[in-house]
Design an enzyme around this catalytic site. Structure first.
Site, mmCIF file in Angstrom:
data_model
loop_
_atom_site.group_PDB
_atom_site.id
_atom_site.type_symbol
_atom_site.label_atom_id
_atom_site.label_comp_id
_atom_site.label_asym_id
_atom_site.label_seq_id
_atom_site.Cartn_x
_atom_site.Cartn_y
_atom_site.Cartn_z
ATOM 1 N N LYS A 65 16.597 -3.548 -15.308
ATOM 2 C CA LYS A 65 17.730 -4.578 -15.304
ATOM 3 C C LYS A 65 18.822 -3.899 -14.566
ATOM 4 C CE LYS A 65 20.650 -7.157 -18.552
ATOM 5 N NZ LYS A 65 21.684 -6.924 -17.694
ATOM 6 N N PHE A 137 14.790 -11.977 -8.882
ATOM 7 C CA PHE A 137 13.999 -11.950 -9.861
ATOM 8 C C PHE A 137 13.308 -13.108 -10.165
ATOM 9 C CE2 PHE A 137 18.086 -11.224 -11.624
ATOM 10 C CZ PHE A 137 18.219 -12.407 -12.226
ATOM 11 N N ARG A 207 19.454 -19.758 -23.193
ATOM 12 C CA ARG A 207 19.072 -18.528 -24.009
ATOM 13 C C ARG A 207 18.047 -19.048 -25.077
ATOM 14 N NH1 ARG A 207 22.386 -14.166 -23.614
ATOM 15 N NH2 ARG A 207 24.264 -15.530 -23.125
ATOM 16 N N LYS A 213 16.402 -8.380 -23.092
ATOM 17 C CA LYS A 213 16.984 -7.194 -22.478
ATOM 18 C C LYS A 213 16.703 -5.996 -23.242
ATOM 19 C CE LYS A 213 21.591 -8.687 -23.675
ATOM 20 N NZ LYS A 213 22.992 -8.876 -22.980
#
Length: 298
Positions: A65, A137, A207, A213
């Site tokens: 990340k 990404f 979301r 994460k």
């Protein structure tokens, strides 16, 4: 034993057919759209949730990340997460493909503040652009599942390429022990953490649990919506910021503010990052602490 199901809540799974039929999960984004006051509406992006304690990483593709500034390329303009246009040099934009891209503008591990300052200056002639990378990404709107889109992205922007645009390397992790080891390696090298994207996921935004994460400390972003006057030693200053996070939760954030920030608090609409440990009985972040301010457009 077979791996446990991905960290997607049952309610979201029940709503998956509706999300697919409407195309983009706009219900998730609609709640956050009024939060930022920007000249142009914010682009719709996939946002990460925290990795749950019982989730197997096996169904996911994992990557580092990168702690940079989110940038969305639409084939013509490079934009902040908040919607504003990034003032990038013409030579930099000329190296981007016509294919839309989503990624992080990045200078290296532990250098977020330098990236933020560079973009805040808004000077395309700034020499700092020569060292900047666009770590991409995702292919916004791309067909197929995430693993297929990742393969196309690696051809479009090779991870070890010489230009500023580079695909983020993705890898598989079989179990939580190996995942924890990879996290420790990244953090020991100055990295922020890991990102896990469901390999067979279609392209969706919001979301919704497809992107997770994994970091040593829980953190998230919020927007300043009010200032609360201080008392006692903070009389005449700001005691806390009233903030709203990307899930629409409103709470006070007082820990982590510097003396200068209490005297001259960030204006309404400012974005910030905060850390927390667990949740209160009402589901709000517990022990929320200011990590850093982000630019309004990011």
């Amino acid at each position: 034993m077979p791996p446990k199901s991905p960290s997607v809540s049952p309610s979201w799974l029940l709503g998956l057919p509706a999300l697919l039929s409407t195309g983009l999960g706009g219900q998730v984004l609609a709640a956050t759209a009024p939060i930022q006051a920007v000249a142009e509406s914010a682009p719709t992006l996939l946002l990460a949730r925290e990795l749950g304690p019982d989730v197997s990483p096996a169904p996911y593709l994992v990557s580092e990340k990168f702690d940079g500034v989110r940038g969305l390329w639409d084939g013509r303009r490079l934009r902040f997460r908040g919607g504003g246009e990034i003032q990038a040099p013409a030579w930099f934009l000329a190296q981007l493909p016509t294919q839309p891209l989503d990624g992080e503008l990045w200078l290296g591990r532990g250098r977020f503040d330098e990236v933020s300052a560079l973009l805040r200056r808004g000077d395309p002639a700034d020499p700092g652009w020569r060292a900047l990378q666009y770590r991409v990404f995702e292919l916004p709107g791309g067909e197929g599942n995430f693993e297929q889109r990742t393969a196309r992205l690696a051809v479009l922007a090779p991870p070890d390429g010489a230009g500023p645009v580079r695909a983020v390397a993705q890898f598989r992790v079989a179990d939580r022990v190996t995942l924890q080891q990879r996290l420790q390696e990244v953090v020991a090298g100055g990295g922020e953490g890991l990102a896990l994207h469901l390999a067979d996921a279609p392209y969706l935004t919001g979301r919704n649990g497809l992107l997770l994460k994994f970091k040593p400390v829980q953190d998230a972003d919020a927007v300043v919506i009010g200032h609360v006057p201080g008392k006692g030693k903070y009389a005449g200053q700001i005691g806390a910021l009233r903030v709203r996070n990307d899930d629409g939760q409103v709470f006070l954030l007082g820990s982590g503010l510097s003396d200068a920030q209490r005297r001259s608090p960030p204006p309404l609409g400012s974005r910030l990052s905060y850390s927390w440990r667990g949740q209160t009985d009402t589901g709000l972040p517990r022990f929320a602490t200011l990590l850093r301010l982000r630019d309004a457009g990011t």
